[in-house]
Design a protein around this motif. Structure first.
Motif, PDB file in Angstrom:
ATOM      1  N   HIS A 108      16.703 -15.360 -26.976  1.00 28.32           N
ATOM      2  CA  HIS A 108      16.076 -16.124 -25.897  1.00 28.32           C
ATOM      3  C   HIS A 108      15.534 -17.425 -26.490  1.00 28.32           C
ATOM      4  O   HIS A 108      14.644 -17.388 -27.353  1.00 28.32           O
ATOM      5  CB  HIS A 108      14.898 -15.359 -25.305  1.00 28.32           C
ATOM      6  CG  HIS A 108      15.274 -14.319 -24.304  1.00 28.32           C
ATOM      7  ND1 HIS A 108      15.812 -13.113 -24.652  1.00 28.32           N
ATOM      8  CD2 HIS A 108      15.170 -14.314 -22.946  1.00 28.32           C
ATOM      9  CE1 HIS A 108      16.028 -12.396 -23.557  1.00 28.32           C
ATOM     10  NE2 HIS A 108      15.651 -13.102 -22.501  1.00 28.32           N
ATOM     11  N   HIS A 150      17.923  -7.270 -18.371  1.00 28.02           N
ATOM     12  CA  HIS A 150      16.952  -6.402 -19.064  1.00 28.02           C
ATOM     13  C   HIS A 150      16.754  -5.127 -18.257  1.00 28.02           C
ATOM     14  O   HIS A 150      16.451  -5.199 -17.056  1.00 28.02           O
ATOM     15  CB  HIS A 150      15.591  -7.094 -19.177  1.00 28.02           C
ATOM     16  CG  HIS A 150      15.604  -8.370 -19.974  1.00 28.02           C
ATOM     17  ND1 HIS A 150      15.191  -8.437 -21.281  1.00 28.02           N
ATOM     18  CD2 HIS A 150      15.991  -9.620 -19.642  1.00 28.02           C
ATOM     19  CE1 HIS A 150      15.305  -9.686 -21.718  1.00 28.02           C
ATOM     20  NE2 HIS A 150      15.796 -10.426 -20.748  1.00 28.02           N
ATOM     21  N   HIS A 181      19.460 -17.832 -21.859  1.00 26.75           N
ATOM     22  CA  HIS A 181      19.050 -19.042 -21.123  1.00 26.75           C
ATOM     23  C   HIS A 181      19.588 -20.298 -21.827  1.00 26.75           C
ATOM     24  O   HIS A 181      20.635 -20.783 -21.480  1.00 26.75           O
ATOM     25  CB  HIS A 181      17.531 -19.127 -20.917  1.00 26.75           C
ATOM     26  CG  HIS A 181      16.979 -17.955 -20.175  1.00 26.75           C
ATOM     27  ND1 HIS A 181      17.163 -17.798 -18.826  1.00 26.75           N
ATOM     28  CD2 HIS A 181      16.274 -16.882 -20.603  1.00 26.75           C
ATOM     29  CE1 HIS A 181      16.578 -16.667 -18.446  1.00 26.75           C
ATOM     30  NE2 HIS A 181      16.047 -16.091 -19.495  1.00 26.75           N
ATOM     31  N   HIS A 188      23.477 -10.685 -19.410  1.00 23.44           N
ATOM     32  CA  HIS A 188      22.038 -10.824 -19.701  1.00 23.44           C
ATOM     33  C   HIS A 188      21.216 -10.160 -18.593  1.00 23.44           C
ATOM     34  O   HIS A 188      20.879 -10.770 -17.586  1.00 23.44           O
ATOM     35  CB  HIS A 188      21.679 -12.316 -19.821  1.00 23.44           C
ATOM     36  CG  HIS A 188      20.262 -12.554 -20.282  1.00 23.44           C
ATOM     37  ND1 HIS A 188      19.939 -13.419 -21.297  1.00 23.44           N
ATOM     38  CD2 HIS A 188      19.080 -12.047 -19.867  1.00 23.44           C
ATOM     39  CE1 HIS A 188      18.634 -13.428 -21.487  1.00 23.44           C
ATOM     40  NE2 HIS A 188      18.086 -12.609 -20.613  1.00 23.44           N
ATOM     41  N   ASP A 206      19.130 -11.601 -15.486  1.00 24.88           N
ATOM     42  CA  ASP A 206      17.905 -11.506 -16.278  1.00 24.88           C
ATOM     43  C   ASP A 206      17.121 -10.244 -15.870  1.00 24.88           C
ATOM     44  O   ASP A 206      17.252  -9.225 -16.516  1.00 24.88           O
ATOM     45  CB  ASP A 206      17.036 -12.768 -16.137  1.00 24.88           C
ATOM     46  CG  ASP A 206      16.156 -12.997 -17.350  1.00 24.88           C
ATOM     47  OD1 ASP A 206      16.399 -12.366 -18.389  1.00 24.88           O
ATOM     48  OD2 ASP A 206      15.222 -13.832 -17.271  1.00 24.88           O
TER      49      ASP A 206
HETATM   50 ZN    ZN Z   1      15.979 -12.489 -20.482  1.00 24.25          ZN
END
Ligand code: ZN
Ligand code: HPA
Length: 341
Positions: A205, A21, A229, A19, A286
């Protein structure tokens, strides 16, 4: 082991990140380099000047403030080369941090910017840059498509319909990000069904800014195989039992959860309670640039604040590998599992 030794140990410890981005992986340093080479508007022209616009701090947490940071990047990219540079650098930095397998998610709409590039071009540029960097840097990377709740259904539909028609697809999974507290994922549910039909894996998400009901919805309505998450699942024992039974993995991101205000501190993160309930979990970054972190640093945090041992970290990586969206998972495991045995 003192902190410096621990950090060095974690820096070379092989890691999986499911995970991350791309949007949130571009550091102030890289932004300044891109701007000086290719142009692009930034709120400050030095690395130090940019930091407050990009980085979150634990002292001023908040979900909206966190998402607001992405505004600096929107409309920043002036040309193909700038986007390729950003993608290439993000992969290279992951490899330098001993990430061996990375699922890098991005929204083509974000990089296309307000009415500037064609999304089909953006996808081609980014995926080619990812591939080139992964070949040079000894890291396996697959792209995952992100759509944002906040860009509206129209844009998301256009992207998903385009991607679903392409075989083999440029992506291996579909994710929905954005402000869970303001925009429900419900209007996007048919797009997830379409993506699944075209062979994409699904992650959503959920259970970050909102409670366990959103995780339940992601699993039962959207058929998500993993949850971005999902940390608030810990509030609902029945949901944790469901996640355990269905083997739904929570892509946990420790520092990000502190920065968004979902958990009050690293030491208070419920990762251990989730693991004790038998819920599959992984540890991820993240948005490394927004949180000003590396995955090694997250492992150091897991050791120092949550008492993780190396054998637990190995088990977390094997679990992550087991839930990878890679199209040839058995081959992936053959290539990488030895790191954590
Ligand atoms: Zn995220
Ligand atoms: N939540 C929702 N959207 C996001 C996040 C997140 O943690 N990171 C990047 N986009």
């Amino acid at each position: 082991m003192d902190k410096k030794e621990l950090f060095q140990r974690m820096r070379t410890f092989p890691k999986v990140d499911l995970h991350r981005h791309l949007e949130g992986s571009i550091s102030p340093d890289t932004l300044v380099r891109i701007a000086s080479k290719y142009g692009g508007e930034l709120p400050a022209c030095t690395v130090e000047g940019l930091r407050p616009y990009i980085h979150m701090t634990a002292e001023l947490p908040g979900f909206s403030a966190f998402l607001q940071k992405f505004q600096v990047y929107r409309g920043f990219y002036t040309c193909r080369e700038a986007i390729e540079y950003a993608a290439y650098t993000a992969v290279m930095e992951a490899a330098l941090d001993a990430v061996k397998y990375l699922e890098l998610r991005y929204s083509p709409t974000h990089f296309a910017g307000p009415n500037r590039f064609r999304e089909s071009d953006v996808i081609e540029w980014i995926n080619a840059a990812i591939k080139k960097a992964s070949e040079v840097c000894d890291i396996i990377v697959i792209p995952v498509l992100t759509i944002s709740r906040d860009f509206g259904r129209g844009l998301a539909e256009k992207t998903v319909r385009y991607v679903s028609r392409l075989k083999p697809g440029p992506f291996y999974g579909l994710d929905i990000a954005g402000n869970e507290a303001v925009n429900s994922a419900r209007p996007f549910s048919d797009l997830f069904a379409l993506a699944k039909k075209s062979g994409l894996h699904l992650t959503i998400h959920a259970g970050e800014a909102c409670g366990p009901l959103n995780v339940l919805e992601a699993v039962t309505v959207f058929k998500a195989e993993r949850i971005g998450h999902g940390v608030r699942s810990v509030e609902d024992p029945a949901l944790m039992a469901l996640l355990r039974e269905k083997r739904i993995l929570l892509e946990l991101c420790l520092t990000s959860n502190v920065h968004t205000g979902v958990v009050p501190s690293l030491g208070a993160h419920p990762i251990r309670r989730l693991m004790e309930a038998g819920v599959p979990v992984s540890i991820n970054t993240d948005d490394p640039a927004i949180s000003d972190i590396t995955l090694s640093g997250e492992y150091v945090a897991a050791v120092t604040h949550l008492g993780f041992t190396e054998s637990e970290l190995k088990a977390v990586n094997l679990e992550a590998l087991d839930h990878a969206f890679h199209p040839d998972k058995e081959n992936l495991k053959r290539r990488l599992a030895h790191f954590w045995k």
